[in-house]
Motif scaffolding. Structure first.
Motif, PDB file in Angstrom:
ATOM      1  N   MET A  12       0.914  -1.146  -0.338  1.00 38.75           N
ATOM      2  CA  MET A  12       0.048   0.178   0.287  1.00 38.75           C
ATOM      3  C   MET A  12       0.392   1.423   0.566  1.00 38.75           C
ATOM      4  O   MET A  12       2.101   1.410   0.436  1.00 38.75           O
ATOM      5  N   HIS A  13      -0.143   2.135  -0.322  1.00 38.07           N
ATOM      6  CA  HIS A  13       1.261   3.685  -0.598  1.00 38.07           C
ATOM      7  C   HIS A  13       0.881   4.401   0.410  1.00 38.07           C
ATOM      8  O   HIS A  13      -0.327   5.210   0.949  1.00 38.07           O
ATOM      9  N   VAL A  14       1.488   4.305   1.817  1.00 35.70           N
ATOM     10  CA  VAL A  14       1.576   4.497   2.843  1.00 35.70           C
ATOM     11  C   VAL A  14       2.062   5.996   3.398  1.00 35.70           C
ATOM     12  O   VAL A  14       3.504   6.331   3.056  1.00 35.70           O
ATOM     13  N   ARG A  15       1.722   6.870   4.170  1.00 36.75           N
ATOM     14  CA  ARG A  15       2.088   8.036   4.529  1.00 36.75           C
ATOM     15  C   ARG A  15       1.824   8.595   5.839  1.00 36.75           C
ATOM     16  O   ARG A  15       1.275   7.798   6.356  1.00 36.75           O
ATOM     17  N   VAL A  16       2.136   8.559   6.764  1.00 36.60           N
ATOM     18  CA  VAL A  16       2.890   8.811   8.123  1.00 36.60           C
ATOM     19  C   VAL A  16       2.430  10.465   8.784  1.00 36.60           C
ATOM     20  O   VAL A  16       3.647  11.092   7.806  1.00 36.60           O
ATOM     21  N   TRP A  17       1.516  11.019   9.315  1.00 32.72           N
ATOM     22  CA  TRP A  17       1.443  12.786   9.606  1.00 32.72           C
ATOM     23  C   TRP A  17       2.127  12.696  11.465  1.00 32.72           C
ATOM     24  O   TRP A  17       1.179  11.857  11.960  1.00 32.72           O
TER      25      TRP A  17
END
Length: 313
Positions: A36-41
């Motif tokens: 999956m294409h994951v970003r952590v904020w």
């Protein structure tokens, strides 16, 4: 489901994980390694989160529901044991210790043996390892604070809320409260095994955790307290309790004082719901927060269950 209904902020495999502590990073690693294409904020880098303050002993502590937490902990224990066999950059070691006056459940004793041997995690090193593993899987970390779940939902069709104490305002969830923990790090006078004893007082424990950078001495559990500055009297009391076990600690050089606010909730929230995306549609939101003092201990078990709720890429 149309693109508008799913959330127009990203493709079907896009995920925003809110929170860069151990729960958020572990969940992000699993999702990213599933393609999956994951970003952590996260408002802080991993090394500045509450997780970096943790003592690092893999042992269930101040988390509910107890039975479910034990399952998460057992599954996490197995992964940490595997990490302890990898290169030392993971920050995880298997270390013997003792916990007098405590009788762990049989499922836990089967893992630790007698005398107990449990994973002990050097949290700063471990968080760097997780961040590197996440980036190697194609994940991206962003220094960003979500003002609402809808803001994150506008950016991706799937949001995973691992905001810890921040979930109190973000969700909002008034059931989340801080449990303040203070500890002292001293030079190691030659201690090789960990020690944990639960005191009669619900606000105090005595633990001695040898780490590569020194010995972590603790600790406190002040329900509802949110003072982030170390209290000198509390620090002195911690050293006295630990020196009663190992007298040489009384004169050990103090290297650091630490304070962390554990994100406690009467029951861990690990469930899915739909949240508005700000465009008339909704996004999937998986909640994974409220782990109290056992966030590291249950991190892999909870992350796997959260990933199941997210579903396939």
């Amino acid at each position: 489901m149309s693109e508008t209904q799913a959330g127009t902020g990203g493709a079907a495999g896009d995920v925003v994980v809110l929170g860069g502590g151990v729960i958020g990073l572990t969940t992000a690693v699993i999702l990213a390694e599933r393609g999956m294409h994951v970003r952590v904020w996260s408002a802080q880098p991993p090394g500045e989160t509450t997780s970096a303050v943790a003592g690092g002993l893999i042992w269930p502590y101040r988390i509910e529901p107890e039975k479910q937490a034990l399952d998460w902990a057992v599954r996490s224990f197995r992964h940490f044991s595997w990490l302890a066999e990898q290169p030392p950059t993971t920050g995880v070691r298997l270390v013997r210790g003792r916990m007098p006056g405590s009788t762990p459940p049989p499922e836990w004793t089967a893992l630790t043996g007698s005398p107990p041997r449990a994973p002990l995690v050097d949290m700063p090193s471990y968080l760097r390892y997780l961040a590197g593993r996440f980036e190697s899987a194609g994940g991206r970390w962003e220094q960003r604070t979500a003002r609402s779940l809808s803001e994150a939902a506008a950016a991706a069709p799937t949001v995973v809320n691992c905001a810890g104490l921040g979930a109190r305002e973000l969700v909002p969830d008034p059931a989340v409260r801080a449990v303040r923990g203070q500890l002292v790090v001293v030079e190691n006078p030659g201690i090789e095994e960990w020690y944990v004893a639960v005191n009669d007082s619900a606000t105090e424990t005595t633990y001695i955790l040898p780490q590569p950078y020194g010995v972590v001495l603790g600790g406190t559990a002040e329900d509802g307290a949110e003072q982030r500055e170390p209290d000198p009297a509390t620090a002195a009391a911690i050293v006295r309790r630990c020196a009663a076990v190992h007298p040489e600690l009384a004169t050990a050089t103090v290297l650091e004082h630490r304070v962390g606010l554990r994100p406690f909730r009467p029951s861990v929230r690990l469930e899915a719901q739909r949240v508005p995306d700000g465009r008339g549609g909704t996004s999937l939101c998986v909640h994974n927060y409220g782990h109290g003092g056992a966030g590291v201990t249950v991190s892999w078990g909870c992350a796997v269950d959260a990933a199941r709720l997210v579903g396939p890429p």
